[in-house]
Scaffold this motif. Structure first.
Motif, mmCIF file in Angstrom:
data_model
loop_
_atom_site.group_PDB
_atom_site.id
_atom_site.type_symbol
_atom_site.label_atom_id
_atom_site.label_comp_id
_atom_site.label_asym_id
_atom_site.label_seq_id
_atom_site.Cartn_x
_atom_site.Cartn_y
_atom_site.Cartn_z
ATOM 1 N N HIS A 1 -18.528 1.991 16.959
ATOM 2 C CA HIS A 1 -17.074 2.006 16.886
ATOM 3 C C HIS A 1 -16.568 2.651 15.595
ATOM 4 N N ARG A 2 -17.354 3.586 15.143
ATOM 5 C CA ARG A 2 -17.032 4.197 13.850
ATOM 6 C C ARG A 2 -15.625 4.795 13.844
ATOM 7 N N GLU A 3 -15.318 5.532 14.906
ATOM 8 C CA GLU A 3 -14.019 6.211 14.970
ATOM 9 C C GLU A 3 -12.871 5.207 14.962
ATOM 10 N N GLU A 4 -13.049 4.140 15.754
ATOM 11 C CA GLU A 4 -12.006 3.103 15.823
ATOM 12 C C GLU A 4 -11.710 2.525 14.443
ATOM 13 N N HIS A 5 -12.797 2.182 13.720
ATOM 14 C CA HIS A 5 -12.618 1.607 12.377
ATOM 15 C C HIS A 5 -11.870 2.562 11.473
ATOM 16 N N ARG A 6 -12.254 3.810 11.640
ATOM 17 C CA ARG A 6 -11.624 4.830 10.806
ATOM 18 C C ARG A 6 -10.125 4.895 11.092
ATOM 19 N N GLU A 7 -9.817 4.892 12.373
ATOM 20 C CA GLU A 7 -8.416 4.917 12.792
ATOM 21 C C GLU A 7 -7.652 3.747 12.171
ATOM 22 N N LYS A 8 -8.271 2.568 12.313
ATOM 23 C CA LYS A 8 -7.630 1.341 11.834
ATOM 24 C C LYS A 8 -7.357 1.426 10.330
ATOM 25 N N ARG A 9 -8.363 1.932 9.639
ATOM 26 C CA ARG A 9 -8.233 2.044 8.192
ATOM 27 C C ARG A 9 -7.103 2.989 7.810
ATOM 28 N N LEU A 10 -7.089 4.125 8.503
ATOM 29 C CA LEU A 10 -6.061 5.112 8.206
ATOM 30 C C LEU A 10 -4.668 4.547 8.494
ATOM 31 N N GLN A 11 -4.611 3.744 9.564
ATOM 32 C CA GLN A 11 -3.332 3.151 9.934
ATOM 33 C C GLN A 11 -2.852 2.198 8.836
ATOM 34 N N ILE A 12 -3.789 1.353 8.367
ATOM 35 C CA ILE A 12 -3.420 0.399 7.311
ATOM 36 C C ILE A 12 -3.000 1.129 6.043
ATOM 37 N N GLU A 13 -3.726 2.202 5.741
ATOM 38 C CA GLU A 13 -3.381 2.985 4.561
ATOM 39 C C GLU A 13 -1.985 3.588 4.719
ATOM 40 N N LYS A 14 -1.665 4.031 5.970
ATOM 41 C CA LYS A 14 -0.356 4.621 6.240
ATOM 42 C C LYS A 14 0.743 3.582 6.022
ATOM 43 N N ILE A 15 0.495 2.409 6.598
ATOM 44 C CA ILE A 15 1.472 1.321 6.433
ATOM 45 C C ILE A 15 1.664 1.014 4.952
ATOM 46 N N TYR A 16 0.536 0.994 4.234
ATOM 47 C CA TYR A 16 0.627 0.689 2.799
ATOM 48 C C TYR A 16 1.485 1.718 2.081
ATOM 49 N N GLN A 17 1.238 2.988 2.384
ATOM 50 C CA GLN A 17 2.020 4.040 1.727
ATOM 51 C C GLN A 17 3.505 3.911 2.060
ATOM 52 N N GLU A 18 3.788 3.561 3.332
ATOM 53 C CA GLU A 18 5.191 3.466 3.746
ATOM 54 C C GLU A 18 5.883 2.255 3.135
ATOM 55 N N GLN A 19 5.168 1.137 3.123
ATOM 56 C CA GLN A 19 5.841 -0.111 2.776
ATOM 57 C C GLN A 19 5.644 -0.558 1.329
ATOM 58 N N SER A 20 4.843 0.186 0.573
ATOM 59 C CA SER A 20 4.530 -0.322 -0.769
ATOM 60 C C SER A 20 5.790 -0.488 -1.620
ATOM 61 N N SER A 21 6.799 0.347 -1.369
ATOM 62 C CA SER A 21 8.029 0.191 -2.150
ATOM 63 C C SER A 21 8.739 -1.105 -1.786
ATOM 64 N N LYS A 22 8.512 -1.567 -0.544
ATOM 65 C CA LYS A 22 9.151 -2.803 -0.106
ATOM 66 C C LYS A 22 8.452 -4.028 -0.697
ATOM 67 N N TYR A 23 7.119 -3.908 -0.824
ATOM 68 C CA TYR A 23 6.356 -5.070 -1.264
ATOM 69 C C TYR A 23 6.281 -5.208 -2.784
ATOM 70 N N TYR A 24 6.668 -4.173 -3.493
ATOM 71 C CA TYR A 24 6.662 -4.258 -4.953
ATOM 72 C C TYR A 24 8.063 -3.998 -5.467
ATOM 73 N N ASP A 25 8.425 -4.618 -6.556
ATOM 74 C CA ASP A 25 9.781 -4.437 -7.087
ATOM 75 C C ASP A 25 9.912 -3.056 -7.741
ATOM 76 N N GLN A 26 11.062 -2.810 -8.345
ATOM 77 C CA GLN A 26 11.293 -1.440 -8.831
ATOM 78 C C GLN A 26 10.331 -1.031 -9.937
ATOM 79 N N ASN A 27 9.685 -2.025 -10.607
ATOM 80 C CA ASN A 27 8.710 -1.686 -11.643
ATOM 81 C C ASN A 27 7.300 -1.545 -11.066
ATOM 82 N N GLY A 28 7.185 -1.675 -9.766
ATOM 83 C CA GLY A 28 5.870 -1.564 -9.148
ATOM 84 C C GLY A 28 5.050 -2.833 -9.262
ATOM 85 N N LEU A 29 5.703 -3.953 -9.576
ATOM 86 C CA LEU A 29 4.961 -5.213 -9.716
ATOM 87 C C LEU A 29 5.210 -6.098 -8.494
ATOM 88 N N ALA A 30 4.307 -7.031 -8.286
ATOM 89 C CA ALA A 30 4.426 -7.901 -7.120
ATOM 90 C C ALA A 30 5.546 -8.918 -7.325
#
Lengths: 315, 322
Positions: B264-293
């Motif tokens: 299931h190598r491809e599937e895992h890869r997909e999943k990882r890329l998806q999580i990374e995408k979500i992280y890139q999109e939402q990181s501004s939401k999850y961290y305050d304006q100084n980039g802190l939690a």
């Protein structure tokens, strides 16, 4: 697990001693052994070591048989006797005094001062550097400002002034005066290594083991920079021979009636002596060159022994 | 009462600059973290390099000067050196270091290294001391020969076990293990970890286990705190963190665990890329304006997450309803 642990309590003291001996045999070679192996691998350095040790021993022992005050008496009849004349092995100077005897006593004085100076200034400099580097913060700040102040003073001039002010001084007080100024270089060198060394985990481990700071400084950190200390001390010994010699040459070192390598070389101040009476200054100059060269060879062996990648010996 | 209670711990390093060498800024290595360690459990502190986990560990053993906040050990604040001395604190709290070679003094024999805490805290006779060292060597599985050898004569795994022997010498209550196996290869890792578990069972030791290896943490820890940029982003039990992660940083960390599943190598890869995408999109939401939690919000009794204010509101309202 605990049962096997308790088995060890049944070990008798003899067994313990035997095991200790066995284990000790396999232990890593000591610093002394490494240096000795390094000497054996480097013939010129071994010869240098023999020369230095033999010379120092000869000078110390021979000067015991020389009556210094009698030696320093002026004898106008022997004015600038050439070598091998009238039983003067190395000739005589303007006062008809034996150069050979002056050379022996003078070497003892000069080497003695250099040795004392090295011991005192290195000990002080090492302690200063270790303490300053280990504690850091305000302690370091304060100690380094003292260092900066001392560094700023014109060293040679200060020594000359102090020697001129003090009327009665001898070899011991002169050594002490020198020592006040010659610990500086060592202390900075040691401090920089201590700064790096005291950040290592084994120091942190000692702190969490509850060892007190002084013990950590002198029993944990110092042995780990011992190689640097050995190298620095050896090389500064060669340098320190020059310190007294240079000052005596200028006429501010030992008093006139006390011979030293510097006063002998000072004979070369007279143009006549340089051209005609070469034996008055040449032996002393040659001796200093050979001695300093030999010591620096020894220092290089110490340096190589300290850094395993530079070692010549295979062991 | 917990064995260790950390309240709003801050460790800041000043940055000096300018002509007068004034303090112009500070590096917030640890910026207001709180958690409790219960007796007998293994508490995992996870995060990327530079997240402040080692600094936290060092503060707990008393190696780091704390800027503000408190660390209570059995109710006594041990951030002051006086209290630590009075308690003989380091007799109870020891540390295992990451780099086994540099944590052992190369000029000392193993006997002296292991006996060091014993000499300072327990004044034993020479023979008693030797027996204790021998027994410790036996516990960590080294032979008597080791007694007079030097650290460089051992392999990495053996050295780490020597470090452990030193840490357990005074029968401590808490051991801070700062990435104890990250410098070791896998087979030796397992050996050292199982060994740490074994002595935990035997002596009832509590661990603060600092690591960036989530696989290792899963094997070792009951409770886990995820750290990022000096703050905690998620705290919870092993189950909470591994099966119900809520913070995007935790999800990303978990996705980074390598999986040995070729089919299931491809599937895992997909999943990882998806999580990374979500992280890139939402990181501004999850961290305050100084980039802190954001501050932690309680999601369940054990599980707290640094959620952004809007989502945090949902949980706090829910709590009111319950």
């Amino acid at each position: 697990m605990k049962q096997t642990g308790e088995n060890y309590e049944e070990i008798s003291t003899e067994d313990l001693k035997r095991l200790s001996k066995q284990a000790e045999k396999e232990a890593a070679p000591s610093a002394g052994r490494i240096i000795w192996n390094e000497f054996k691998a480097d013939r010129p350095a071994l010869i240098a070591l023999v020369i230095v040790v033999a010379f120092i021993l000869f000078v110390v022992i021979a000067s015991l048989f020389i009556n210094t005050s009698k030696m320093m008496e002026t004898n106008i009849l022997d004015y600038f006797d050439a070598p091998f004349k009238d039983g003067f092995l190395l000739g005589a100077d303007a006062g008809g005094r034996s150069i050979a005897q002056q050379l022996i006593v003078g070497s003892r004085n000069s080497i003695g001062i250099a040795l004392g100076l090295t011991v005192i200034s290195s000990t002080f400099g090492i302690a200063w550097g270790l303490i300053s580097g280990y504690f850091g913060g305000f302690v370091d700040w304060g100690m380094q400002r003292v260092y900066d102040f001392m560094m700023m003073l014109p060293m040679t001039m200060m020594i000359i002034v102090i020697v001129t002010i003090i009327n009665n001084y001898n070899a011991v007080t002169l050594t002490l005066i020198f020592s006040c100024f010659y610990w500086l270089g060592t202390s900075r060198l040691i401090r920089s290594r201590t700064l790096a060394e005291s950040k290592k985990d084994y120091v942190a481990a000692s702190i969490t083991s509850g060892t007190n700071p002084w013990k950590i400084i002198f029993r944990e950190v110092m042995p780990n920079i011992s190689s640097l200390i050995i190298v620095d001390t050896t090389l500064s010994f060669a340098e320190n021979i020059g310190v007294e010699t240079g000052l005596s040459y200028l006429g501010f070192g030992l008093p006139a009636q006390t011979p030293s390598l510097g006063t002998l070389i000072a004979n070369a101040n007279d143009p006549n002596n340089i051209t005609e009476y070469w034996w008055t200054w040449f032996p002393a100059a040659l001796e200093i060159i050979i001695l300093c060269l030999a010591i620096s060879y020894i220092g290089q062996v110490a340096r190589r022994a300290a850094d395993s990648s530079q070692r010549k010996s295979n062991k | 009462m917990s064995l260790i209670e950390i309240n709003n711990l801050k460790v800041h390093y000043p940055i000096r600059s300018g002509f007068f060498n004034r303090v112009t800024d500070s590096v917030k290595a640890v910026d207001g973290i709180s958690f409790n360690i219960e007796k007998g459990q293994t508490y995992g502190l996870v995060g990327e390099s530079g997240s402040g986990k080692s600094t936290t560990g060092k503060s707990v053993v008393g190696l780091e000067k704390v800027t503000s906040g408190s660390i209570l050990y059995n109710g006594v604040d041990i951030t002051s050196e006086k209290n630590r001395k009075k308690l003989n604190y380091n007799r109870d709290v020891q540390m295992i270091f990451q780099d086994s070679l540099s944590s052992l003094n190369p000029r000392k024999r193993i006997e002296d290294i292991i006996a060091e805490p014993l000499r300072n805290f327990e004044h034993l006779s020479k023979n008693e001391e030797k027996m204790r060292v021998l027994r410790l060597l036996d516990i960590v599985g080294l032979s008597v020969d080791a007694l007079y050898q030097y650290p460089h004569q051992f392999s990495g795994g053996q050295r780490q076990r020597i470090g452990i022997a030193r840490a357990v010498a005074t029968n401590p209550k808490l051991i801070v293990a700062d990435e104890p196996v990250s410098a070791l290869d896998l087979s030796v890792q397992a050996q050292v970890l199982n060994f740490m578990k074994k002595i935990q069972r035997e002596f009832g030791i509590t661990y603060l286990f600092i690591s960036h290896d989530l696989g290792v943490v899963r094997h070792m820890c009951n409770n886990i705190a995820i750290m990022n940029k000096g703050r905690l982003v998620e705290v919870g039990s092993r189950d909470d963190i591994y099966n119900h992660p809520l913070h995007i940083y935790t999800k990303r960390l978990l996705a980074a665990i390598p999986q040995i599943d070729v089919d299931h190598r491809e599937e895992h890869r997909e999943k990882r890329l998806q999580i990374e995408k979500i992280y890139q999109e939402q990181s501004s939401k999850y961290y305050d304006q100084n980039g802190l939690a954001y501050p932690l919000v309680k999601v369940s009794s054990m599980h707290s997450v640094a959620l952004p204010p809007q989502e945090a509101k949902k949980y706090s309202e829910k709590e009111v309803e319950v």
